[in-house]
Design an enzyme around this catalytic site. Sequence first.
Site, PDB file in Angstrom:
ATOM      1  CG  PHE A 290       5.854  -6.089   6.513  1.00 50.29           C
ATOM      2  CD1 PHE A 290       5.507  -5.108   5.597  1.00 50.29           C
ATOM      3  CD2 PHE A 290       7.173  -6.148   6.932  1.00 50.29           C
ATOM      4  CE1 PHE A 290       6.451  -4.217   5.091  1.00 50.29           C
ATOM      5  CE2 PHE A 290       8.129  -5.270   6.443  1.00 50.29           C
ATOM      6  CZ  PHE A 290       7.767  -4.306   5.512  1.00 50.29           C
ATOM      7  CG  ASP A 291       1.241 -11.915   4.613  1.00 52.07           C
ATOM      8  OD1 ASP A 291       0.147 -11.335   4.596  1.00 52.07           O
ATOM      9  OD2 ASP A 291       1.882 -12.187   3.592  1.00 52.07           O
ATOM     10  CD  GLU A 294       2.164  -4.590   7.166  1.00 49.98           C
ATOM     11  OE1 GLU A 294       2.657  -3.497   6.895  1.00 49.98           O
ATOM     12  OE2 GLU A 294       1.572  -5.284   6.312  1.00 49.98           O
ATOM     13  N   GLY A 296       0.013 -11.391  11.569  1.00 56.77           N
ATOM     14  CA  GLY A 296       0.197 -12.557  12.440  1.00 56.77           C
ATOM     15  C   GLY A 296      -0.163 -13.846  11.730  1.00 56.77           C
ATOM     16  N   GLY A 298       0.276 -16.830  13.019  1.00 59.60           N
ATOM     17  CA  GLY A 298      -0.277 -17.790  13.983  1.00 59.60           C
ATOM     18  C   GLY A 298      -1.780 -17.679  14.134  1.00 59.60           C
ATOM     19  CG  ASN A 374      -4.694 -12.740  -2.143  1.00 56.33           C
ATOM     20  OD1 ASN A 374      -4.501 -12.024  -1.161  1.00 56.33           O
ATOM     21  ND2 ASN A 374      -3.805 -12.854  -3.104  1.00 56.33           N
ATOM     22  CE1 TYR A 375      -0.265 -15.450  -3.696  1.00 57.70           C
ATOM     23  CE2 TYR A 375       0.980 -17.045  -2.438  1.00 57.70           C
ATOM     24  CZ  TYR A 375       0.758 -16.377  -3.615  1.00 57.70           C
ATOM     25  OH  TYR A 375       1.547 -16.640  -4.700  1.00 57.70           O
ATOM     26  CE1 TYR A 377       3.085 -16.851   0.772  1.00 62.05           C
ATOM     27  CE2 TYR A 377       1.486 -15.792   2.210  1.00 62.05           C
ATOM     28  CZ  TYR A 377       2.359 -15.728   1.138  1.00 62.05           C
ATOM     29  OH  TYR A 377       2.493 -14.562   0.445  1.00 62.05           O
ATOM     30  CG  ASP A 434      19.086 -19.360  19.039  1.00 65.42           C
ATOM     31  OD1 ASP A 434      20.313 -19.555  19.030  1.00 65.42           O
ATOM     32  OD2 ASP A 434      18.455 -18.986  20.051  1.00 65.42           O
ATOM     33  CG  HIS A 586       4.527 -15.443  -7.994  1.00 69.23           C
ATOM     34  ND1 HIS A 586       3.409 -15.566  -7.192  1.00 69.23           N
ATOM     35  CD2 HIS A 586       4.292 -16.235  -9.074  1.00 69.23           C
ATOM     36  CE1 HIS A 586       2.555 -16.389  -7.770  1.00 69.23           C
ATOM     37  NE2 HIS A 586       3.069 -16.808  -8.907  1.00 69.23           N
TER      38      HIS A 586
HETATM   39 CO    CO Z   1       2.745 -14.833  -5.476  1.00 69.88          CO
END
Ligand code: CO
Length: 625
Positions: A290-291, A294, A296, A298, A374-375, A377, A434, A586
Site C-alpha cells: 500500500f504505497d 503504508e 507515503g 509524497g 524498485n518501482y 510511478y 471530489d 501486470h
Molecule cells: Co508491475
Amino acid sequence: MHNHPLDPLSEEEIRTAASVIKQQANLDDSAWIETITLEEPGKPELIAYNSGTPVERRAYVCCYEPSSNRTLRGIVGIEAEALSSWEHVPGAQARIVSEEFDLGEKLVRADARFREACALRGITDLEKVLIETWSAGNFGIAEEQGERIAYCYCWLINDAGDNRYGRPIGNLHPVVDLRRRKVLRVDDFGVIEIPPDTAAIRPTENLRTDIKPLSITQPDGPSFTVEGFHVEWQKWRVRIGFNVREGLVLHNISYQDKDRIRPIMHRMSMPEMVVPYGDPSPASFRRNAFDTGEYGIGLALDSLTLGCDCLGHIHYFDICAHDWTGKPTVKKNVVCMHEEDYGLLWKHTDAKTGKARAVRSRRLVISSICTIGNYVYGFYYYFYQDGTIGVEVKATGIPFPTAIAPGETPQFGAMLAPGVQSHVHQHVFSFRCDMCIDGENNSVSEVEFASSPIGPDNPQGNAIQILERELKSESEAQRELNLASARYWKVFNPDKLNQFGIPTAYKLAAGGNALPFLHRDSAVGKRAAFMFKHFWATAYKPDEMYPAGWFPNQSSGEEGLPKWTKANRSLENTDLVVWYTLNFHHLPRPEDWPVQPVVYANFHWMPDGFFDENPALDVPPNDFL
Ligand code: CO
C-alpha cells in the site's frame, strides 16, 4: 508566508508544528513524527475566505511512540502555536517512514542469523546486500499481532553497481520488530542459487548514434500563468496542493466558459494504492504494498532536476516535507508543469471543395514522479482544450525480481533474466474525485447500452437501446466496468440544465482496467476492499479521505469505503465524491528487464452536455499559429 489557505505548509509552519508537538504532546524521547501536513480548511471556511474572512492555518500531525506502542494524532494551530486536538488511536500503526527503512536494514545487516544465512548462499560482502523493510501486513501470525513488524526482502547489487535489485536472494526474509529495534526471526525457506550477474541499467557502450536533435521551443514563453500555487492556462483554473501521504493534490479545478468560471472538481488525488502479488509460496504470499497508506507517496517524490519527461518551458513547484524528527526538508522541483503538443485536436475536410481546417491539440501537464523501492510511478494530470481532464499513471523502474532455481519454470510469474523471475501482480490505484459540477450539489448515473430483440420495432436487429439510471444511494453506487454493456458513469448537476434541458455533466471514461484476483476474504482483500469495485460514489464527509482507512499499515481491514458506505447515504443532489479504481494487471516480460519501459494506465473525465457545443471550436487553426 502563505498566500492561500490551501497552500502546502511552508518550512516555517512545519518547524512550528514540530516544536508544538515536542512541547505539548507529552510524548517521551522515543517518539517520532510520521506526518506534519496541511490540515485543509473545510468547505465553509473556503467559502468564507472567498468573501474576505481569513482562515486559520492548521497542521495535521501524526506521531508514533515506540515505548508505549502508540500512534497518536491531532491538529496544531500554527498561529496559536497550540495543539487544538490530540488523541491516541487504539490499534493503529503509523506509516513506515524512510528512517525505519534504514533502521531495519542496519539491524538485519548486523544480525548473526542473517549473516549465517548469507554465508550459506556464498555471500560474504554484506555491504553489497540490499535489505528492504516492507510492512508485514496482517496475516494473523501470533507473535506479530499488535507489534510494529516489517518483513524484509533481500537482493545483491549487480557488478556494474547500478542495479541494487539485480540479483535477488531467494527465500531469505528477516522479520524485524521496528518498535523494539530487533530482528525477530530470519525466515529461510531454503537456499536458491544466487542468479548470475545481470545487465547494467546504464550501459555506456554500444549506444545508438542515429538520434538527431528534436527541439521544443516556446519563443514567447508558456501560455500559463502561475501565482503561488494557483495556475491559469487558457480556460482552465487549478490549484496545486501537496501532502506527504498522497503527494500531488489538485484543488478547485474549474473552466472559464465565456464570462463564467464553472467549477468541475473541488479536489482530486490518489489517496491509496495497493500492489498485491500472486505467488502463494511461504516466501511470497505476504508481498503487497500500500504505497500511499503504508509509506507515503509524497515523501518519495523525485526531485525532477534529475530529469522528467518534459520538454520546452517547464514550471517546477517546490514542496516542503520533513524527516521523522520533524525537521523540514525542502524538496526542490517535485511537481512539474508544462504544455505539450498533442497532435490533432479536430479536423474537417470539405470533400467537394478540398478545403480543410485542422486544429492542433495542446494539453497542460501537471505531474510528479515517485520512486518507491524498485518501482517508479509517474502521476500525470492532463487538461485539454476540449474540456477533458486526463489522469494517467506511468509505471517504470524495476519489476520486483525474485530468484528461481536453475532449470525451474515459474508457476506464478515470468522469467526476466537467468535465475530471475517476477511474479504476476496488479497495481491498483484509487483516485478520489471530489466533484462539484457547476456547484457543490451533484447526482450520479450509470449509462449502459443493450440490444433490442428482433421484432416489429427492430426488424433488422440493429437497434441499440440507451439506458441511463440514477445511482441514488451509496449501496447502488458500487459498480464494476462491463464491456458487454459499454458501461460508464456520469456526474451531473440536476439544477443546471444545458440547451436541451438536460443536466450539465461530466462522464468518467475508463481506459484499460482489470478486476482483482485476490479473494475478497483474503488478508489483503479485506484491507484493500476498495479494489473490488471500479466505481464508488459517497456523500462528502471531510474525514473520509482514505479508501482503505487512515491507518492501513498492518490493519485488519474493512476500513474506509466498505465501512462508510454501510450508512447507505443518499447521493441525490448532494455534495458527493467519486472514487475510481484503476487496476493495472501486470505479468512482467523479459523486455521489462533490467528496467521496464513505461507502461500507461489512465482514465478521463469528459464533458458530456456540460457545454452546448464543441468548446474547442475557438482554438485557432494551424496556419494561424
Ligand atoms: Co508491475
